[in-house]
Design a protein around this motif. Structure first.
Motif, PDB file in Angstrom:
ATOM      1  N   LEU A   8      61.322 -63.410 -20.920  1.00 11.45           N
ATOM      2  CA  LEU A   8      61.659 -63.136 -22.323  1.00 11.45           C
ATOM      3  C   LEU A   8      61.458 -61.645 -22.549  1.00 11.45           C
ATOM      4  O   LEU A   8      60.332 -61.160 -22.581  1.00 11.45           O
ATOM      5  N   LEU A  14      60.278 -66.481 -28.153  1.00 13.91           N
ATOM      6  CA  LEU A  14      61.059 -67.621 -28.651  1.00 13.91           C
ATOM      7  C   LEU A  14      60.750 -67.898 -30.117  1.00 13.91           C
ATOM      8  O   LEU A  14      60.153 -68.906 -30.474  1.00 13.91           O
ATOM      9  N   ALA A  19      65.323 -69.411 -30.800  1.00 13.76           N
ATOM     10  CA  ALA A  19      65.322 -70.839 -30.482  1.00 13.76           C
ATOM     11  C   ALA A  19      66.575 -71.511 -31.013  1.00 13.76           C
ATOM     12  O   ALA A  19      67.181 -72.346 -30.337  1.00 13.76           O
ATOM     13  N   ILE A  50      61.228 -76.217 -28.471  1.00 14.80           N
ATOM     14  CA  ILE A  50      61.248 -74.844 -27.961  1.00 14.80           C
ATOM     15  C   ILE A  50      60.216 -73.977 -28.681  1.00 14.80           C
ATOM     16  O   ILE A  50      59.468 -73.233 -28.053  1.00 14.80           O
ATOM     17  N   VAL A  81      69.098 -65.691 -22.745  1.00 20.22           N
ATOM     18  CA  VAL A  81      67.698 -65.249 -22.777  1.00 20.22           C
ATOM     19  C   VAL A  81      67.578 -63.801 -22.306  1.00 20.22           C
ATOM     20  O   VAL A  81      66.881 -62.997 -22.925  1.00 20.22           O
TER      21      VAL A  81
END
Length: 88
Positions: A8, A14, A19, A50, A81
């Motif tokens: 990430l 996230l 998400a 998530i 991502v």
């Protein structure tokens, strides 16, 4: 079943918008999609799942898919991502 580790690299990990984008794309695939972080595994088509991972910037997650379009799913979702989260 195939999987791929991704990092990430956006500043907030996230969070809700990331998400939501991930889930929106994951739901386009017939394959079962899962995400794993910190040893926890969740349904990649569930925004609540998530967000419950609590994955932050710089952390590694695993995207896993199993089904007819698993390769395409993992490729597309890992691209999101790695490249599209940065703009959120």
């Amino acid at each position: 079943m195939i999987n791929k580790k991704v990092v990430l690299n956006n500043s907030e990990g996230l969070h809700a918008r990331a998400a939501a984008l991930f889930v929106r794309e994951a739901n386009k695939f017939a394959s079962d999609i899962n995400l794993e972080a910190h040893g926890d595994r969740v349904n990649g088509k569930s925004i609540i799942g998530i967000m419950s991972l609590g994955a932050f910037s710089g952390e590694e997650i695993i995207i896993e898919a199993e089904g007819a379009d698993e390769e395409e799913a993992v490729e597309r979702l890992s691209n999101i991502v790695e490249k599209e989260f940065i703009n959120l």
